[in-house]
Design an enzyme around this catalytic site. Structure first.
Site, mmCIF file in Angstrom:
data_model
loop_
_atom_site.group_PDB
_atom_site.id
_atom_site.type_symbol
_atom_site.label_atom_id
_atom_site.label_comp_id
_atom_site.label_asym_id
_atom_site.label_seq_id
_atom_site.Cartn_x
_atom_site.Cartn_y
_atom_site.Cartn_z
ATOM 1 C CD GLU A 73 -18.345 75.406 -33.399
ATOM 2 O OE1 GLU A 73 -17.114 75.630 -33.431
ATOM 3 O OE2 GLU A 73 -19.076 75.792 -32.470
ATOM 4 C CG HIS A 75 -26.012 84.274 -30.350
ATOM 5 N ND1 HIS A 75 -24.934 85.097 -30.175
ATOM 6 C CD2 HIS A 75 -25.712 83.129 -29.689
ATOM 7 C CE1 HIS A 75 -24.029 84.483 -29.434
ATOM 8 N NE2 HIS A 75 -24.470 83.285 -29.124
#
Ligand SMILES: Cc1ncc(C[n+]2csc(CCOP(=O)(O)OP(=O)(O)O)c2C)c(N)n1
Length: 668
Positions: A407, A474
């Site tokens: 990322e 998540h």
């Protein structure tokens, strides 16, 4: 006849194929930064300069590389690469003004030393965090590759910086994507006080090239002709055959990390040993021996440069200290952008939130052919939520890019793409994973325009939120990490129509936008959505229900929880405000409603402390205190990580508590 030289020359210089003119150019390009530094050390002692990072003894690397690169090829230097800046012929008084925090510098007094870039000279300076530079270089190189312009870009780091994860990520991406970047490690023995033996445990950093599947070389960094010759042949080849190359330059840091920190921890004999390898003096002696220089010529050259330095210092010292106003400062946080309304047409179709986002994204990519989207599994696979399904076929592999799991490097690469004239979109696979790309968002994207006027034309898409039984990693809705940071826009739609129009605007807007997409709403919320490309303004809340007794402010999934509650409690007369954008916040709409109803309840999915609800509550109590008939109520999730099991998640979330809190407030 060549004169005898009394001084031994440490290096073997091979000048094959190099003209006299170039040899002299290389010499004077090394001499200038050396003389500037010598002057700076005097000014430092006189208290006229605040901090200095010395590159004395390392000039050959910057000079060799800057001489080889064409003026329109980007260079990304670090804090010891003064010779890159002087090599690009930046007027010295501008550099001096930069270091004195004056207006003729490059950052309007907002950042210090070498922390700046300039499109005029195709230099992209560092941020303090070191590592993101490599990823930014990836993005610039990707832009070059997409433009097919045969350009190479060069980026620097020290050996200390190579220990950062960003560097590893960027090297890996560059290799996987075969990006034409010259990665330059200046291995100068120490990272602040840390010797190489405590920094890494391999023989040569260049050996890592093998692990990345990348060509790499070791270069004697103090031998200017070795640097120049090797870099020249590599760069010429890289222009023809785009690929990354990793170079480890062996050199030494002759002075302290910065002047105040000294060199006590460095053994004397090392300094003596490397003193004998001084890149400038050795080359000077070589040129004397070759008969290309004479003592008189050296003196004349030095006098010329010293005059240039002093004349330019006079200009910089004569320049007034910087002044500004709050509005000037605030107006420079973002690249100016005039929102252009593109109206929705009458033709609509029923879409789920997920389809609306996908359609909006696709139409934006059709509209802007400089748009590149990057993310994990977004190409053939269509993304984990299938938002980019079919994009590969529509736009091709160059613009729809699967990324490795990195990322940080991809956010940095998005920044690099923006520097090189592209619009970058990144799909964060889950908003939770933004922590791994946090640094470049907060420190690069958000601060770039304010620091040196460089826009960060980047949208980071953030599939977020709970209610899907996905546990602590998540399910987070982490918007407050970003609303806290000046320089970022944060958009958080709750409906398909808003999501499509706001995403189009986020992509049009040349500033960094965090675009939150609630996963639990993706497939559960449907709406008639115009089929054409249209925009909606960022920073405008939407009043979904109108009433007189209470104001409900919320966003994202909270909007649907509030709607359900109002559908249940039909006697309640409430204004329901869907914020849609969290930064900038539509305080006008909030204040107008609170002034009317006198009561405010704020519902947020995130846990309470330090979140949106707290700040909204604070501004309303500051601005609307006299209109309030009850304390402001915040309703939010529990102060725990988000649990997985359905019963626990239900207990954690605020939706079930909202009804009671609303009733209590009305009864106050
Ligand atoms: C993320 C981060 N951690 C720590 C620092 C503090 N710091 C600044 S420069 C530096 C040493 C860098 O060493 P190296 O990369 O070898 O470059 P050199 O200064 O030797 O040229 C350190 C520890 C920082 N700026 N950023």
């Amino acid at each position: 006849m060549k004169p005898e030289t009394a001084t031994p020359i440490y290096f073997t210089y091979d000048r094959t194929g190099i003209e006299d003119k170039t040899l002299l150019e290389l010499y004077s390009k090394m001499l200038k930064p050396r003389l500037i530094e010598e002057k700076m050390l005097i000014l430092l002692r006189q208290g006229k300069v605040s901090k200095w990072f010395s590159g004395i003894g390392q000039e050959a690397i910057s000079v060799g590389i800057t001489t080889v690169l064409k003026p329109d090829e980007y260079i990304l230097p670090m804090h010891r690469n003064l010779a890159v800046f002087t090599g690009r012929d930046i007027p010295l008084h501008r550099l001096f003004s930069q270091w004195q925090g004056k207006a003729n510098g490059f950052t309007k007094g907002r950042d210090r030393s070498f922390h700046f870039g300039t499109q005029e000279y195709k230099i992209v300076g560092m941020i303090s965090h070191l590592g993101p530079q490599f990823g930014v270089a990836d993005g610039i190189a990707l832009g070059n590759k997409l433009k097919n312009n045969q350009q190479v870009c060069a980026v620097f780091t020290g050996e200390g910086g190579t220990s950062e994860g960003d560097i590893h990520e960027a090297l890996n991406v560059a290799s996987v994507w075969q990006l034409p970047v010259l990665f330059c490690i200046e291995n100068n023995g120490y990272g602040l006080s840390t010797p190489t033996s405590e920094q890494y445990n391999c023989e040569n950093l260049a050996d890592r090239g093998k692990g990345y599947g990348m060509e790499s070389h070791i270069i004697e960094g103090n031998n200017i002709l070795e640097v120049y010759t090797k870099v020249k042949s590599l760069v010429e080849d890289m222009r023809e055959h785009p690929r990354p190359v990793l170079l480890e330059f062996k050199t030494f840091r002759m002075r302290g990390h910065e002047e105040a920190s000294g060199t006590k921890y460095v053994p004397e004999d090392l300094i003596d040993e490397w003193g004998e390898r001084d890149p400038l003096l050795n080359f000077e002696n070589y040129l004397l021996a070759e008969g290309l220089l004479s003592e008189t010529k050296i003196e004349t050259l030095k006098e010329e440069i010293k005059k240039e330095i002093n004349d330019n210092l006079d200009i910089a010292f004569a320049e007034e200290g910087i002044t500004s106003t709050k509005s000037i400062e605030l107006n420079d946080v973002f690249e100016p952008y005039a929102y252009q309304e593109v109206s929705a047409n009458k033709e609509t179709e029923e879409l789920r939130l997920i389809d609306a986002i996908s359609q909006g994204l696709k139409q934006s990519m059709e509209r802007h052919d400089t748009t590149v989207i990057m993310g994990q599994d977004i190409a053939e696979y269509g993304g984990v939520f299938k938002i980019t399904e079919g994009f590969l076929e529509a736009f091709g592999k160059e613009r729809v890019r699967n990324t490795p799991i990195c990322e940080s490097a991809i956010v940095s690469a998005a920044m690099g793409l923006s520097i090189n004239g592209f619009k970058a979109i990144m799909e964060m696979q889950f908003a939770d994973f933004v922590t791994s790309g946090f640094n470049p968002i907060i420190n690069y994207l958000a601060k770039s325009h304010y620091r040196w006027g460089q826009k960060a034309d980047v949208v980071v898409r953030m599939p977020c939120g709970a209610g899907v039984g996905a546990g602590p990693f998540h399910s987070q809705t982490n918007e407050a990490w970003f609303t806290h940071t000046p320089g970022l826009k944060v958009v958080y739609p709750a409906f398909p129509y808003d999501a499509k129009g706001l995403l189009a605007t986020a992509i049009e807007d040349p500033n960094p936008v965090l675009f939150f997409e609630h996963k639990a709403l993706y497939r559960s919320i449907r709406q008639e959505v115009p089929t054409n490309y249209y925009t909606l303004p960022i920073g405008k809340a939407s009043l979904l229900r109108e009433g007189k007794d209470v104001t409900i402010v919320t966003y994202g999934a909270g909007v649907h929880w509030a709607l359900e509650t109002l559908d249940e409690l039909t006697t309640i007369s409430a204004d329901l405000l869907d914020l849609r954008t969290l930064s900038p916040l539509d305080t006008e709409a909030i204040f107008a409603s609170v002034k009317k109803t006198g009561k405010l309840i704020i519902l947020q999915e995130d846990s309470m402390f330090g979140g949106m609800a707290s700040d909204i509550s604070a501004v309303v109590s500051e601005e609307c205190f006299q209109y309030l008939d009850a304390p402001i109520k915040r309703v939010a999730s529990m102060e725990t990580p988000i649990p997985f099991a359905a019963a626990l998640e239900e207990q954690y979330l605020p939706n079930k508590r909202f009804k009671q809190e609303l009733t209590n407030l009305l009864a106050y």
